[in-house]
Design an enzyme around this catalytic site. Sequence first.
Site, short mmCIF file in Angstrom:
data_model
loop_
_atom_site.label_atom_id
_atom_site.label_comp_id
_atom_site.label_asym_id
_atom_site.label_seq_id
_atom_site.Cartn_x
_atom_site.Cartn_y
_atom_site.Cartn_z
N LEU A 1 0.87 -1.17 0.00
CA LEU A 1 0.00 0.00 0.00
C LEU A 1 0.90 1.22 0.00
O LEU A 1 1.94 1.23 0.68
CB LEU A 1 -0.89 0.03 1.25
CG LEU A 1 -1.95 -1.08 1.38
CD1 LEU A 1 -2.71 -0.90 2.70
CD2 LEU A 1 -2.91 -1.07 0.21
N ASP A 2 0.52 2.25 -0.76
CA ASP A 2 1.30 3.50 -0.74
C ASP A 2 1.41 4.00 0.69
O ASP A 2 0.51 3.81 1.51
CB ASP A 2 0.61 4.57 -1.60
CG ASP A 2 0.71 4.27 -3.09
OD1 ASP A 2 1.46 3.36 -3.47
OD2 ASP A 2 0.02 4.97 -3.86
N ARG A 3 2.50 4.67 0.98
CA ARG A 3 2.75 5.14 2.34
C ARG A 3 1.57 5.90 2.96
O ARG A 3 1.20 5.66 4.12
CB ARG A 3 4.02 5.99 2.36
CG ARG A 3 4.34 6.55 3.75
CD ARG A 3 5.72 7.15 3.81
NE ARG A 3 6.00 7.62 5.17
CZ ARG A 3 7.21 7.70 5.71
NH1 ARG A 3 8.25 7.34 5.02
NH2 ARG A 3 7.35 8.15 6.94
#
Length: 239
Positions: free
Chosen positions: A68-70
């Site tokens: 997942l993106d940060r």
Amino acid sequence: MSRREPASYPAVPILFEDNHVLGVTKPVNIPSQEDATGDPDMLTILKQDIKERYDKPGNVFLGLVHRLDRPVGGAMVFAKTSKAASRLSEAVRSRSFRKQYVAVVHGVPAKTSGRLVNMLYKDAKTNTVHVTSKGTDGAKEAILDYTVLQAAEGVSLVLIELHTGRPHQIRVQLSHAGHPLFGDQKYGSKVNKAGQQIALWSVLVGFPHPVTKEDISIRSMPPSVYPWSIFNMDQLGST
């Protein structure tokens, strides 16, 4: 760059766990794996947690199955054995690994549901992704389905079924369609304010269990903060 001590690691809610799989809610603004910032990442935090909870000596194995993106939070799955990691990775490749998200986007899409298909190209130097034409060297096809669940105050709550896992895919495709995500500074800077948290959440991860083959669904709900709080989230329970 030195890391913070394990005692300062943020708490990570556990949604599902057995000897093979670990499902958790990823907090926002934590990297999925170690990056150049040296900030605590999900793999490091969870390995330390397993080591302490089960009093395990030596190194702890934990396999990263998807990312997942940060700035994105929500349901995330890890493999606790190498066999589970291999089988879950194959599920991702064969698209039997289900990924469902909810997002708050600016505006109201003209169609209440639809499919977005684009060719995406990632610029590694700037860590940005953009839509390009077929035949572009290095471009990859990105596919998602969306359903508009609710609309209020000039924004919409959108349910997204992800069929491919390209970097920044949801953010780029919806921005390209004219509906950038609330809080997305990278792909919606013209309509968002600095400091806003991106409104994108992993609400469901589904997959065949790597050993029992049972269908597993791990769910996580967005927090009750703005802009999520302007919508009725009960509808998500039936997705």
